[in-house]
Scaffold this motif. Structure first.
Motif, PDB file in Angstrom:
ATOM      1  N   TYR A  25     -55.124  62.793 -20.182  1.00  0.00           N
ATOM      2  CA  TYR A  25     -55.810  61.873 -21.086  1.00  0.00           C
ATOM      3  C   TYR A  25     -56.900  62.638 -21.806  1.00  0.00           C
ATOM      4  N   LEU A  26     -56.795  62.704 -23.118  1.00  0.00           N
ATOM      5  CA  LEU A  26     -57.767  63.463 -23.905  1.00  0.00           C
ATOM      6  C   LEU A  26     -58.815  62.512 -24.466  1.00  0.00           C
ATOM      7  N   ALA A  27     -59.976  62.528 -23.863  1.00  0.00           N
ATOM      8  CA  ALA A  27     -61.040  61.609 -24.257  1.00  0.00           C
ATOM      9  C   ALA A  27     -62.025  62.301 -25.189  1.00  0.00           C
ATOM     10  N   PRO A  51     -55.131  47.646 -30.941  1.00  0.00           N
ATOM     11  CA  PRO A  51     -54.038  48.016 -30.038  1.00  0.00           C
ATOM     12  C   PRO A  51     -53.576  49.455 -30.250  1.00  0.00           C
ATOM     13  N   GLY A  52     -53.284  50.132 -29.160  1.00  0.00           N
ATOM     14  CA  GLY A  52     -52.675  51.452 -29.245  1.00  0.00           C
ATOM     15  C   GLY A  52     -53.619  52.626 -29.309  1.00  0.00           C
ATOM     16  N   VAL A  53     -54.929  52.406 -29.107  1.00  0.00           N
ATOM     17  CA  VAL A  53     -55.870  53.531 -29.174  1.00  0.00           C
ATOM     18  C   VAL A  53     -56.131  54.161 -27.804  1.00  0.00           C
ATOM     19  N   GLY A  54     -55.519  53.610 -26.753  1.00  0.00           N
ATOM     20  CA  GLY A  54     -55.639  54.265 -25.450  1.00  0.00           C
ATOM     21  C   GLY A  54     -56.606  53.620 -24.474  1.00  0.00           C
ATOM     22  N   LYS A  55     -56.835  52.309 -24.602  1.00  0.00           N
ATOM     23  CA  LYS A  55     -57.774  51.638 -23.703  1.00  0.00           C
ATOM     24  C   LYS A  55     -57.204  51.494 -22.284  1.00  0.00           C
ATOM     25  N   THR A  56     -56.013  50.924 -22.206  1.00  0.00           N
ATOM     26  CA  THR A  56     -55.395  50.738 -20.894  1.00  0.00           C
ATOM     27  C   THR A  56     -55.159  52.086 -20.215  1.00  0.00           C
TER      28      THR A  56
END
Ligand SMILES: Nc1ncnc2c1ncn2[C@@H]1O[C@H](COP(=O)(O)OP(=O)(O)O)[C@@H](O)[C@H]1O
Ligand SMILES: [Mg+2]
Length: 293
Positions: A25-27, A51-56
């Motif tokens: 996961y690249l934060a 949606p789709g930006v990597g929250k979950t």
């Protein structure tokens, strides 16, 4: 408030960013910092973004980094406290009642209790990460109930008594921001808005998640996706779509499709709404990735 400066060997936001990266996961440093502070302050982390930006995925990766099992409460319209807390297993109660044949039986014993995510988290707060996903889908009443839960981490079960967490569990909430959340709920959390990543980071995500994709291909797809996101689409491509589009085009190219054409043929991986496709119609060829040697 106790400040924990070292959580599971993570001593700084930079440390956390590195550990997340090892978990694929690249934060951004901003996200790593907000997450680190939530952990250090023992507060819930509230991640908001389209949606789709990597929250979950951020919550899942964090669970992996902390060595905690992720317990997910997926919110939906009409969700009530029973679905979030506990329910009694009527079928088992009934069966036990029949087998007891008139003898005495405690119908509200633990064996008949179905622990739902919030109760599960209270029972082993040190071992789990509680993910309350898409809270904006729940109604305001449920949100108020959650606020109370997050204030004292206590659940009262009339037949059994009060369950209190020995320590506050790690909690991540996400929202797609289809509506505004209560001020009070936001105040309780450390807040971070996740934006689409910048081009360099998104290309890196593509190559991390799909190692067969060449850098030029990744960069071309990222640029095209950015252009698509600037259009007023119903379903703009998220990060998963970027990764899959690059991967799909690479696959078609390996089978002989030439470059710009491989992207066009794999378009169904990036755009998944007929209205969006119709809206872009004639302009689509110019919006597709160009060269990708
Ligand atoms: N920062 C990231 N690093 C690596 N992969 C990511 C990242 N952000 C998103 N992804 C990918 O995008 C997918 C979609 O993200 P997701 O967490 O489902 O979005 P959201 O919950 O915001 O709708 C994930 O499964 C993951 O593969
Ligand atoms: Mg999600």
């Amino acid at each position: 408030m106790a400040i924990r400066s070292d959580i599971a060997g993570i001593g700084s936001p930079e440390d956390l960013a590195r550990a997340l990266r090892d978990a694929q996961y690249l934060a951004s440093l901003d996200l790593a910092t907000a997450t680190y502070l939530a952990l250090a302050l023992g507060k819930p982390l509230l991640l908001e973004g389209v949606p789709g930006v990597g929250k979950t995925e951020a919550a899942k990766a964090l669970g992996g980094v902390l060595g905690r099992q992720v317990i997910r409460l997926q919110c939906y319209e009409g969700i009530d406290s029973a679905a979030a807390l506990y329910e009694w297993n009527y079928a088992r109660q009934l069966l036990a009642l029949r087998q007891a044949e008139g003898g005495s039986i405690d119908l509200y014993a633990d064996q008949f209790l179905l622990a739902r995510p919030l109760l599960q988290a209270l029972r082993s707060p040190g071992e789990v990460l509680l993910l309350i996903d898409e809270i904006d889908r729940a109604d305001q009443e449920f949100e108020a109930f959650l606020l109370e839960f997050l204030s004292d981490f206590t659940i009262s079960i009339p037949e059994l008594g009060t369950v209190r967490a020995a320590s506050p569990p790690v909690v991540v909430l996400t929202s797609n921001r289809t509506r505004d959340l209560h001020e009070a709920l936001r105040r309780r959390c450390v807040y971070h808005w996740i934006d689409y990543p910048d081009a360099a980071l998104e290309a890196e995500i593509v190559m991390t998640r799909a190692p067969r994709v060449a850098q030029a291909t990744a960069e071309a797809v990222v640029a095209s996706v950015a252009a698509l996101r600037a259009e007023p689409l119903a379903k703009p491509p998220g990060i998963a779509e970027t990764v899959e589009w690059a991967e799909a085009a690479t696959l078609l190219n390996a089978q002989g499709a030439r470059w710009p054409e491989a992207f066009a043929r794999a378009i169904g991986v990036a755009l998944k709404d007929q209205d969006d496709i119709a809206y872009l119609a004639g302009r689509l060829p110019q919006l597709l990735p160009g060269e990708a040697a």
